[in-house]
Design a protein around this motif. Sequence first.
Motif, PDB file in Angstrom:
ATOM      1  N   ASP A  54      58.898  35.194   2.105  1.00 22.21           N
ATOM      2  CA  ASP A  54      59.533  35.673   0.536  1.00 22.21           C
ATOM      3  C   ASP A  54      61.328  35.201   0.411  1.00 22.21           C
ATOM      4  OD1 ASP A  54      58.960  35.347  -2.416  1.00 22.21           O
ATOM      5  OD2 ASP A  54      59.301  38.107  -1.462  1.00 22.21           O
ATOM      6  N   THR A  55      61.575  33.295   1.339  1.00 19.77           N
ATOM      7  CA  THR A  55      62.622  33.059   1.073  1.00 19.77           C
ATOM      8  C   THR A  55      62.830  31.580   0.757  1.00 19.77           C
ATOM      9  OG1 THR A  55      63.534  33.259   4.174  1.00 19.77           O
ATOM     10  CG2 THR A  55      64.203  35.012   2.465  1.00 19.77           C
ATOM     11  N   PRO A  56      63.381  30.650   0.253  1.00 18.57           N
ATOM     12  CA  PRO A  56      63.577  29.095   0.070  1.00 18.57           C
ATOM     13  C   PRO A  56      63.790  28.926   1.685  1.00 18.57           C
ATOM     14  CG  PRO A  56      65.078  30.474  -1.451  1.00 18.57           C
ATOM     15  CD  PRO A  56      64.422  31.544  -0.456  1.00 18.57           C
ATOM     16  N   ALA A  57      64.890  29.750   2.356  1.00 19.98           N
ATOM     17  CA  ALA A  57      65.286  29.174   4.187  1.00 19.98           C
ATOM     18  C   ALA A  57      63.329  28.546   4.171  1.00 19.98           C
ATOM     19  CB  ALA A  57      65.511  29.757   4.539  1.00 19.98           C
ATOM     20  N   ALA A  58      62.630  29.196   4.080  1.00 19.48           N
ATOM     21  CA  ALA A  58      61.394  29.644   4.717  1.00 19.48           C
ATOM     22  C   ALA A  58      60.467  28.522   4.252  1.00 19.48           C
ATOM     23  CB  ALA A  58      60.277  30.032   4.632  1.00 19.48           C
ATOM     24  N   VAL A  59      60.769  28.155   3.441  1.00 20.21           N
ATOM     25  CA  VAL A  59      59.872  26.289   2.649  1.00 20.21           C
ATOM     26  C   VAL A  59      60.178  26.036   2.780  1.00 20.21           C
ATOM     27  CG1 VAL A  59      59.350  25.353   0.107  1.00 20.21           C
ATOM     28  CG2 VAL A  59      59.311  28.182   0.047  1.00 20.21           C
ATOM     29  N   VAL A  60      61.502  25.414   3.155  1.00 24.05           N
ATOM     30  CA  VAL A  60      62.278  23.891   3.866  1.00 24.05           C
ATOM     31  C   VAL A  60      62.315  24.157   5.265  1.00 24.05           C
ATOM     32  CG1 VAL A  60      64.545  23.593   3.573  1.00 24.05           C
ATOM     33  CG2 VAL A  60      63.687  24.300   1.376  1.00 24.05           C
ATOM     34  N   ILE A  61      62.557  24.514   6.278  1.00 20.78           N
ATOM     35  CA  ILE A  61      62.569  24.584   7.890  1.00 20.78           C
ATOM     36  C   ILE A  61      61.468  23.865   7.786  1.00 20.78           C
ATOM     37  CG2 ILE A  61      62.704  26.147   9.560  1.00 20.78           C
ATOM     38  CD1 ILE A  61      64.528  28.088   8.736  1.00 20.78           C
ATOM     39  N   PRO A  62      59.868  23.573   7.723  1.00 18.13           N
ATOM     40  CA  PRO A  62      58.738  23.485   8.149  1.00 18.13           C
ATOM     41  C   PRO A  62      58.874  22.064   7.844  1.00 18.13           C
ATOM     42  CG  PRO A  62      58.047  25.611   7.606  1.00 18.13           C
ATOM     43  CD  PRO A  62      59.663  25.957   6.636  1.00 18.13           C
ATOM     44  N   THR A  63      59.335  21.789   6.696  1.00 16.99           N
ATOM     45  CA  THR A  63      59.601  20.695   5.625  1.00 16.99           C
ATOM     46  C   THR A  63      60.725  19.755   5.493  1.00 16.99           C
ATOM     47  OG1 THR A  63      59.659  21.458   3.625  1.00 16.99           O
ATOM     48  CG2 THR A  63      57.427  21.576   4.369  1.00 16.99           C
ATOM     49  N   PHE A  64      61.640  20.020   6.251  1.00 14.29           N
ATOM     50  CA  PHE A  64      62.352  18.766   6.431  1.00 14.29           C
ATOM     51  C   PHE A  64      62.878  18.145   7.194  1.00 14.29           C
ATOM     52  CE2 PHE A  64      64.541  22.275   9.086  1.00 14.29           C
ATOM     53  CZ  PHE A  64      65.240  21.489  10.273  1.00 14.29           C
TER      54      PHE A  64
END
Length: 274
Positions: A138-148
């Motif tokens: 439930d953080t933006p970082a959790a969305v970014v890290i696997p897809t950057f």
Amino acid sequence: MHKAKRVSMYAFLCLAAFVSIFPFFWMIVSATNLSVDVTRGRLLPGAHLMDNLRNLTNSVDIWNALGNSAKISISTTILAMLIASLAGYGFEVYRSKAKDIVFSILLLSMMIPFAALMVPLYRMFGQITNFFPTFGIDTPAAVVIPTFTTAFLIFFFRQSTKMFPRELLEAGRMDGLSELGLFFRIYLPTMKTTYAAAAIITFMASWNNYMWPLVILQSPENQTIPLLISNLGSGYAPDYGLIMMAIVLSTIPTALVFFLMQKHFVAGMVGSVK
């Protein structure tokens, strides 16, 4: 014979253009109509654009969702450009048999569907939440890290680097530049069209990403624009005019990014193919 061939070619192109443009036309027209007009298939502009916008902003916090999507997409794009270009540059400029094997394994990872990785990723971020809540569920970082960054982007930069003139690197070394200096002061400015093409691809993919944010983002204040639009359409009696208004607003950023960088995108894609 030549004239008939030319007429048939233009007829096909006109049909393809109509098929491509019509969904955007219908989306914009529907945003100006009431929900009942949309369900009836009305194709003429209405007078309810501001009403739909007002109802949308009153019913949901769309500006927060747009801000979340922008924050995630921009962060993902910047990190992807840096990491994927460094990897592609390294694989091509400093080639060896071991690096070629690693690159082949990296390409094989493209065959694994992301859906197969979601459960392990979710469990991993669940454990991270206990120690680093800023990077957990439930953080933006959790969305970014696997897809950057992706194997495709690394492959894209490596293919483009094949066209990079090595004489510039040798000249830079003779001038005393470090290896990182060669990358940031020579390679990066020279490959700007490749960066533009990769940035458009990454930004659009991140902006439209739905599945992983749906899994990892749980609170309404962190939801992105695809999640918000999905929620609007899942009601008992969805307001299609309001939904189309939300889709129009969500389309504007990606359209602006593409049209502003269109020339660089075409040049970057052509360069990578060569």
